[in-house]
Scaffold this active site. Sequence first.
Site, mmCIF file in Angstrom:
data_model
loop_
_atom_site.group_PDB
_atom_site.id
_atom_site.type_symbol
_atom_site.label_atom_id
_atom_site.label_comp_id
_atom_site.label_asym_id
_atom_site.label_seq_id
_atom_site.Cartn_x
_atom_site.Cartn_y
_atom_site.Cartn_z
ATOM 1 N N HIS A 114 0.836 -1.223 0.000
ATOM 2 C CA HIS A 114 0.000 0.000 0.000
ATOM 3 C C HIS A 114 0.861 1.260 0.000
ATOM 4 O O HIS A 114 0.440 2.296 0.510
ATOM 5 C CB HIS A 114 -0.932 0.035 1.211
ATOM 6 C CG HIS A 114 -1.677 -1.243 1.434
ATOM 7 N ND1 HIS A 114 -2.909 -1.501 0.899
ATOM 8 C CD2 HIS A 114 -1.327 -2.360 2.125
ATOM 9 C CE1 HIS A 114 -3.305 -2.706 1.252
ATOM 10 N NE2 HIS A 114 -2.361 -3.258 1.998
ATOM 11 N N LYS A 143 16.667 22.421 -10.231
ATOM 12 C CA LYS A 143 16.026 21.140 -10.519
ATOM 13 C C LYS A 143 16.901 20.153 -11.274
ATOM 14 O O LYS A 143 17.667 20.516 -12.159
ATOM 15 C CB LYS A 143 14.755 21.369 -11.350
ATOM 16 C CG LYS A 143 13.649 22.058 -10.588
ATOM 17 C CD LYS A 143 12.863 21.100 -9.729
ATOM 18 C CE LYS A 143 11.859 20.354 -10.581
ATOM 19 N NZ LYS A 143 11.070 19.441 -9.805
ATOM 20 N N SER A 201 15.384 22.060 -15.440
ATOM 21 C CA SER A 201 14.173 22.826 -15.668
ATOM 22 C C SER A 201 14.549 24.146 -16.320
ATOM 23 O O SER A 201 15.599 24.707 -16.031
ATOM 24 C CB SER A 201 13.474 23.088 -14.330
ATOM 25 O OG SER A 201 12.647 24.232 -14.434
#
Length: 466
Positions: free
Chosen positions: A158, A285, A279
């Site tokens: 999960h 980034k 980016s």
Amino acid sequence: MKSNKLWGGRFGNQTNASVELFTSSQLFDRLLAEQDIVGSIAHARMLCKCGVLSENERDMIVSGLHKINKEIESESFVWSDRHEDVHMNIEARLTELIGDTGKKLHTARSRNDQVATDLRLYVRKYIDHIIRNIDRLESVIIDLAEREIHTIMPGLTHLQTAQPISCGHHLMAWLEMLERDVQRFSDCRKRVNVSPLGSAALAGTSFAIDRRMTADELGFEELSNNSLDSVSDRDFIMEFQSVAALTAVHLSRICEDLSLWASQRFDFIQIGDDFCTGSSIMPQKKNPDVVELIRGKSARVVGNLTAIFVLMKGQALGYNRDNQEDKEPLFDTIETIDSCIDMLCQMLPGIIFNREKMRLAAIDGYTTATDLADYLVNKEIPFRDAHSAVGQAVAHAAHQNVELSNLPLKTLQGFCDKIEEDVFDILDIEGSVKSRNHFGGTAPEQVLLQIQNARNQIEARRKNMP
Ligand code: ARG
């Protein structure tokens, strides 16, 4: 004759120019040129052996086809929509090169069995290619698993931390997925490797042909049983597309793992700068675009599977021109799968695992609670009672904001008086991982066994690879 087509005898005028463009497939089916030429050579040799062509005619055709092959390879071949598809382009050029003898090649053949033959040869070639590539990826993964066999990470259910596992174990789970794909591709190959040649348009031919001879020359294992089925059947593409889609889904799952691991929240791995992009607005980034693209490209492969299924659904026997639409999705799937596997092969070896971070994450979240329950079962407590006692211990630890192993023995004994000093051996994650020591379990000893078995399997396969 008013039409300039090879099939133009009964036509009163030229094909409308936009129809010519609309029906043409040469721009994409030229990828089948190699198979088309090999198939035609086999066909010509067979026609000669059966007395339909003289030896001289056969030799002219074969050497003309070789020449065309060279022209195509060197990109000097002139493709034209006027000749519709790869088959007609090559045949027209053959006649241009060797004269009227070229027109005899199509005796006892139709484009319907011709295209089915070409496609089967093509799919067979790329099954072998893809298997070799997955094989390569498997070796990369096995080496990585061996490197990280003692790295402990949280195993998830999960997406929640569940139990500590060996990172090598996680990586070897990827291998299992890919190994099933290899098996499916090899199995699919058996049904691909059947010769439809000689089925002609749909009913076979009145010439006394030798289908076995062309099948043998082209390396086909068997002959198709029914000429009508042979020209209309595209199951082999549907099956190939299914296996490829499954593989693409597997690749997407591998990439989802990588993407999560590379995120700041997990911070389990660093992907090499050479496999990331930046980016255009945020200077800080570093994005795992390769991983995301592999995940994304699985969509087109599944889309291609849908395309061939819908194409075939409800099609009447035998050949219908709809089938020309089987090719672009097929070529796209092959190209896509190939580049995705290649990217992973190149990228994976450079990945750095943040072992300490992974270890800490594996401790976080009471991952050894099951071990404690098992410990109590070994002390004669029924599993359900053990489960409940450990549940209370976890709630207590969570309340105190500490790990189970940080609770004093006295406190632990408050939840079950069977707990003794040796409990701390199993509350430790190394001990937990080591204790799952049976075939298929996560203990390093077992992961090593998985690695050895996988290497042996690959070794054995390589010996039989075509
Ligand atoms: N270009 C066609 C295809 O890809 C070849 C077969 C054409 N056969 C025909 N009877 N028109 O399916």
